[in-house]
Design a protein around this motif. Structure first.
Motif, short mmCIF file in Angstrom:
data_model
loop_
_atom_site.label_atom_id
_atom_site.label_comp_id
_atom_site.label_asym_id
_atom_site.label_seq_id
_atom_site.Cartn_x
_atom_site.Cartn_y
_atom_site.Cartn_z
N GLY A 1 65.58 12.87 58.47
CA GLY A 1 64.97 12.77 57.06
C GLY A 1 63.70 13.33 56.76
O GLY A 1 63.04 13.62 57.93
N SER A 2 63.42 13.56 55.63
CA SER A 2 62.13 14.32 55.34
C SER A 2 60.82 13.69 55.63
O SER A 2 59.72 14.39 55.94
CB SER A 2 62.00 14.85 53.56
N ASN A 3 60.97 12.34 55.69
CA ASN A 3 59.83 11.49 56.31
C ASN A 3 59.84 10.96 57.26
O ASN A 3 59.20 9.99 57.90
CB ASN A 3 59.53 10.49 55.08
N GLN A 4 60.89 11.13 58.11
CA GLN A 4 61.08 10.49 59.45
C GLN A 4 60.50 11.49 60.59
O GLN A 4 60.03 12.89 60.38
CB GLN A 4 62.49 10.63 59.76
N ARG A 5 60.01 11.07 61.65
CA ARG A 5 59.59 11.49 62.92
C ARG A 5 60.25 11.19 64.05
O ARG A 5 60.42 10.07 63.99
CB ARG A 5 57.95 11.14 63.04
N VAL A 6 60.46 11.93 65.09
CA VAL A 6 61.03 11.57 66.15
C VAL A 6 59.83 11.83 67.24
O VAL A 6 59.64 13.02 67.44
CB VAL A 6 62.25 12.53 66.33
N ILE A 7 59.70 10.78 68.02
CA ILE A 7 58.73 11.08 69.25
C ILE A 7 59.61 10.72 70.52
O ILE A 7 60.29 9.89 70.58
CB ILE A 7 57.60 9.86 69.07
N LYS A 8 59.49 11.71 71.33
CA LYS A 8 60.32 11.34 72.65
C LYS A 8 59.73 11.98 73.73
O LYS A 8 58.90 12.80 73.71
CB LYS A 8 61.67 12.40 72.57
N ASP A 9 60.16 11.63 74.91
CA ASP A 9 59.69 11.77 76.23
C ASP A 9 60.34 13.47 76.17
O ASP A 9 61.34 13.91 75.86
CB ASP A 9 60.32 11.29 77.20
N VAL A 10 59.22 14.27 76.78
CA VAL A 10 59.80 15.67 76.82
C VAL A 10 60.57 16.05 77.96
O VAL A 10 60.22 15.98 79.18
CB VAL A 10 58.53 16.90 76.83
N LEU A 11 61.92 16.05 77.53
CA LEU A 11 63.03 16.49 78.62
C LEU A 11 63.51 17.62 78.61
O LEU A 11 63.31 18.31 77.57
CB LEU A 11 64.04 15.15 78.49
N PRO A 12 64.07 18.13 79.62
CA PRO A 12 64.69 19.24 79.64
C PRO A 12 65.66 19.41 78.36
O PRO A 12 66.38 18.67 77.99
CB PRO A 12 65.55 19.52 80.92
N SER A 13 65.51 20.84 77.89
CA SER A 13 66.21 21.04 76.64
C SER A 13 67.34 22.07 76.95
O SER A 13 68.40 22.12 77.39
CB SER A 13 65.27 21.46 75.39
N GLN A 14 66.61 23.34 76.42
CA GLN A 14 67.45 24.62 76.86
C GLN A 14 67.73 24.65 78.44
O GLN A 14 68.87 24.92 79.09
CB GLN A 14 66.99 25.69 76.00
N LEU A 15 66.70 24.62 78.96
CA LEU A 15 66.75 24.76 80.40
C LEU A 15 67.06 23.31 81.10
O LEU A 15 66.58 22.21 80.52
CB LEU A 15 65.22 25.15 81.01
#
Length: 519
Positions: A396-410
């Motif tokens: 959503g336009s007012n949502q934030r997602v905080i996450k541990d930085v995990l492997p994404s593309q790599l």
């Protein structure tokens, strides 16, 4: 105690409930206005209740939720490394476990709810007895607890101590406590007294903001010692000592004035009649002026406000740390949390490296946590991957997602990838990582298939120049690894970004295929 995690909802850009995990060192990265500082400011509101850097008001309620008439902001903090004993009634120690104040994960979870930016109501979420015979004991007064003990003929060694009464009652019903997840209202009745005592075990939280004033006219920049003088002179016991001194001086001055006027009367009584000593009242004395010459100066007595912005920032940061530690010692030493926004501001890269190493070392001390936000790709590359939290925009336009930085593309931790996602930093190192990953997976020929080729002049072993064809990614890769070959036009930053995005899109597609058709 240390922060294990926090939950935040209906606060600025965080509309829905967002959970954030913390380490001893936790660094938030992400693009501008994504909500990094909001997390640190929410913690300042939680711990310091308007007496810190930030004050909550109704404008902090999420805009979309306000339109839907949801005005309750909620900030929860879950604590670990809990004290072995606590004192919440008289001076008799008890434990959080014995008081059924721990959640399902055996941690202390404190929730503060703010209606329309107002004062908080405090709750403790815990697995708490729900049996009607022994529930809500934390809310009951001593007389009420005694009544239960006497009616049920429960043995209690000391009925003047509430914690012992509660323990005896719960032990009596130990076979049928019916533990349920409960939000215990710590804002009312006797539970408020318990929360007042329990809050003394909270760590000290100090926030150093990125937009802290840094101008020559700012009082802290003029000299942090002058600000320290104001703080020191506000100490109640010191005020008493100063008032005693002022009264003694006043008394002696009155004596001197009286003797002087007496002698004057002997010479000219008319003049003496019209003269009176004027001595300022004790509460009108400006003690800070006595110490107005205190300062911190450097080479050749150059004052701090005339030094470079980087030096000023370092001095202020050091002053902030020293003051936080003073607060810690005054509040009993239960732990300290340093929250610092953008420590790299105005700092040379060498100083940035020293700062991050200092923070990493600091975070390893007992009862210390360090929370940072940063826009520095340089700092990110000096961090442990698991200490980084990437904040991204939610659905959503007012949502934030905080996450541990995990492997994404790599499929392995890549700080280059963190910097690309957080700061849009397209680097040769990340380009190499992506290409190497594609090659290692055996996808290179598939990746090249159907892509436009461009001429590339390659230098043979005998020095001869021969014309070849390369797709953009290989054109860039060859230039990275063969800088001695100056026979081709240098790729642009736009082309580097384009190539990185093409590889990321290709890898995402391959990973999606693997998820659909797992081996």
């Amino acid at each position: 105690m240390k922060i294990d995690s926090m939950k935040i909802s209906n606060f600025r850009g965080y509309a829905g409930n967002t959970e954030i995990k913390f380490n001893d060192l936790t660094v938030f990265v992400g693009k501008n206005d994504i909500g990094k500082s909001t997390v640190l400011e929410a913690l300042d509101i939680f711990f310091n209740e308007g007496k810190g850097v930030v004050k909550l008001d109704k404008s902090d309620v999420n805009v979309e939720n306000r339109r839907n008439e949801n005005q309750e902001t909620c900030i929860s903090v879950i604590f670990k490394d809990l004290p072995d004993e606590i004192v919440i009634d008289s001076n008799v120690p008890t434990t959080l476990k014995d008081e059924f104040l721990l959640n399902a994960e055996k941690k202390l979870e404190v929730i503060k709810k703010y209606n329309n930016g107002g004062s908080p109501k405090v709750f403790i979420k815990a697995m708490h007895p729900s049996n009607s015979n022994c529930k809500n004991l934390l809310l009951k007064k001593n007389a009420d607890l005694k009544k239960i003990v006497q009616q049920k003929q429960i043995v209690c060694e000391n009925q003047s101590v509430n914690s012992l009464l509660r323990k005896a009652i719960w032990e009596h019903y130990s076979e049928d406590l019916s533990l349920q997840e409960t939000e215990i209202d710590a804002s009312k009745e006797d539970a408020k007294k318990i929360w007042d005592k329990l809050s003394n075990y909270m760590p000290v939280y100090s926030l150093f903001q990125s937009d802290r004033k840094n101008s020559d006219g700012d009082s802290e920049v003029q000299d942090p010692l002058k600000e320290a003088v104001k703080e020191i002179l506000n100490d109640a016991s010191l005020k008493g000592d100063l008032n005693n001194i002022a009264e003694k001086v006043n008394h002696k001055l009155q004596n001197v004035a009286s003797r002087t006027l007496k002698k004057l009367k002997e010479i000219d009584s008319e003049i003496a009649r019209n003269l009176n000593p004027v001595i300022p009242a004790v509460n009108a004395l400006k003690w800070a002026d006595v110490f107005k010459a205190v300062s911190i100066a450097g080479d050749e007595d150059i004052p701090i406000n005339k030094r470079g912005s980087g030096v000023k920032r370092l001095v202020l940061l050091s002053f902030f740390r020293a003051e936080a530690e003073r607060r810690l010692s005054e509040q009993g030493g239960n732990g300290i949390i340093y929250a610092i926004e953008e420590p790299e501001t105005s700092q040379h890269t060498e100083n940035q490296k020293k700062l991050i190493e200092a923070f990493k070392s600091l975070s390893q001390a007992n009862n210390v946590q360090v929370l940072l936000t940063t826009h520095s790709a340089f700092i990110v590359k000096h961090l442990d991957f698991t200490d980084i939290r990437l904040i991204t925009q939610g659905d959503g336009s007012n949502q934030r997602v905080i996450k541990d930085v995990l492997p994404s593309q790599l499929k392995y931790p890549s700080l280059n990838e963190v910097n690309f996602i957080a700061f849009n930093e397209a680097t040769e190192e990340y380009h190499d990582e992506l290409y190497g990953f594609i090659d290692f997976q055996g996808w290179r020929e598939e990746y090249k298939r159907g892509k436009h080729c461009r001429p590339y002049k390659q230098i043979g072993r005998n020095g001869e120049i021969r014309e070849t064809k390369k797709i953009l990614t290989e054109y860039i890769r060859h230039q990275i690894h063969h800088p001695e070959n100056t026979h081709n036009d240098k790729y642009t930053e736009k082309e580097l970004l384009c190539s990185i995005n093409m590889m990321r899109e290709f890898i995402s597609g391959k990973q999606a295929e693997e998820n659909v058709n797992p081996e």
